[in-house]
Design an enzyme around this catalytic site. Sequence first.
Site, PDB file in Angstrom:
ATOM      1  N   HIS A 156       0.821  -1.260  -0.194  1.00  0.00           N
ATOM      2  CA  HIS A 156       0.073  -0.015  -0.049  1.00  0.00           C
ATOM      3  C   HIS A 156       0.757   1.310  -0.087  1.00  0.00           C
ATOM      4  O   HIS A 156       0.123   2.407   0.207  1.00  0.00           O
ATOM      5  CB  HIS A 156      -0.961   0.104   1.378  1.00  0.00           C
ATOM      6  CG  HIS A 156      -2.171   0.603   1.025  1.00  0.00           C
ATOM      7  ND1 HIS A 156      -2.637   1.675   1.581  1.00  0.00           N
ATOM      8  CD2 HIS A 156      -2.992   0.642   0.195  1.00  0.00           C
ATOM      9  CE1 HIS A 156      -3.690   2.333   1.253  1.00  0.00           C
ATOM     10  NE2 HIS A 156      -4.149   1.566   0.286  1.00  0.00           N
ATOM     11  N   LYS A 158       2.889   4.262  -0.970  1.00  0.00           N
ATOM     12  CA  LYS A 158       2.925   5.271  -2.289  1.00  0.00           C
ATOM     13  C   LYS A 158       3.932   6.486  -2.166  1.00  0.00           C
ATOM     14  O   LYS A 158       3.916   7.477  -1.602  1.00  0.00           O
ATOM     15  CB  LYS A 158       1.497   6.381  -2.257  1.00  0.00           C
ATOM     16  CG  LYS A 158       0.337   5.144  -2.049  1.00  0.00           C
ATOM     17  CD  LYS A 158      -0.955   6.114  -1.724  1.00  0.00           C
ATOM     18  CE  LYS A 158      -2.254   5.058  -1.352  1.00  0.00           C
ATOM     19  NZ  LYS A 158      -1.930   4.174   0.032  1.00  0.00           N
ATOM     20  N   ASP A 163      16.858  10.067  -7.678  1.00  0.00           N
ATOM     21  CA  ASP A 163      18.261  10.368  -7.502  1.00  0.00           C
ATOM     22  C   ASP A 163      18.638  10.195  -6.135  1.00  0.00           C
ATOM     23  O   ASP A 163      19.682  10.405  -5.816  1.00  0.00           O
ATOM     24  CB  ASP A 163      18.692  11.456  -8.015  1.00  0.00           C
ATOM     25  CG  ASP A 163      18.720  11.612  -9.550  1.00  0.00           C
ATOM     26  OD1 ASP A 163      18.610  10.620 -10.389  1.00  0.00           O
ATOM     27  OD2 ASP A 163      18.682  12.935 -10.090  1.00  0.00           O
TER      28      ASP A 163
END
Length: 218
Positions: A156, A158, A163
Amino acid sequence: AGPGRAMRAAGAARGAALAAAAVTAVALAVAAWRRARPVREVLFFPSQPCCIEALLAEAAEPGEPARPCPCPLPSGDTALSRLVRRLLSARRSLDLCLFSFSCPQLARAVQLLHRRGVRVRLVTDAQYMGLHGSQIGRLRRAGIQVRHDQHSGYMHHKFAIVDRRMLITGSLNWTTQAIQSNRENVLVVEDAEYVKAFQDEFERIWEEYNPASYIFFP
C-alpha cells in the site's frame, strides 16, 4: 576645468560600473542560494486536467523549441505538472513504490526517463497491477524492472525517490481518478534523513519481492 570635468566623469563611470557589478554579484549569489536550498514542496489534489506535452518534449530534447500541442487542455502550472517536473528532474535513478498506477501521463514521464538512461525500479501491488487501465504492463514491456508482492496483504505504499536525494510521498495513488477527483496530498522533500529511511524500506521490499525467492507451489 576641462580635465577636472573629465576626471569627474571617469570617476562617475567607474562608480556606476562598480555598482552594476555589485548588483550582478548579489543577484548571482541569491540565485545560487535559491538553487542550493533543499526542496520543500506540498502539492494538493485534485488537480485541474492539464497538458504536459511541453514538459515531456523539453525532457526528451532539452533546448529544442516546444512544438504546439493540438489538444484543448491548458498547459499551466498545476499540482500534476509540478509532480511531473519533479519526476523528470531525475538524472540517475527513480525508485517507485506504488499501490496503484493507472495514470497514462505519469507513465509516459517514467518511460521517458527509462529511455533517457535513468535506472527505474518499480514495486507495486500484485492485485492492483492487473486491473483495467493499469500502466504496469506497459512499463514492463518498455523494459522497466517491476516487482510485486506475493502475499495477501496490500503493498500500500505510495512514494518515489529521485536520484536517492528527493522523496515524493503522500496519500496520492498514481491514478487519473485520484489526480482529478480526490482530495489528496503529496510532500516533496530533499532531506537526507527521510530519504534514507524510505530508500532503506524500498531496498528491503525490492529484495523481499525478488522473483527468485517466490514460492509458486507451497
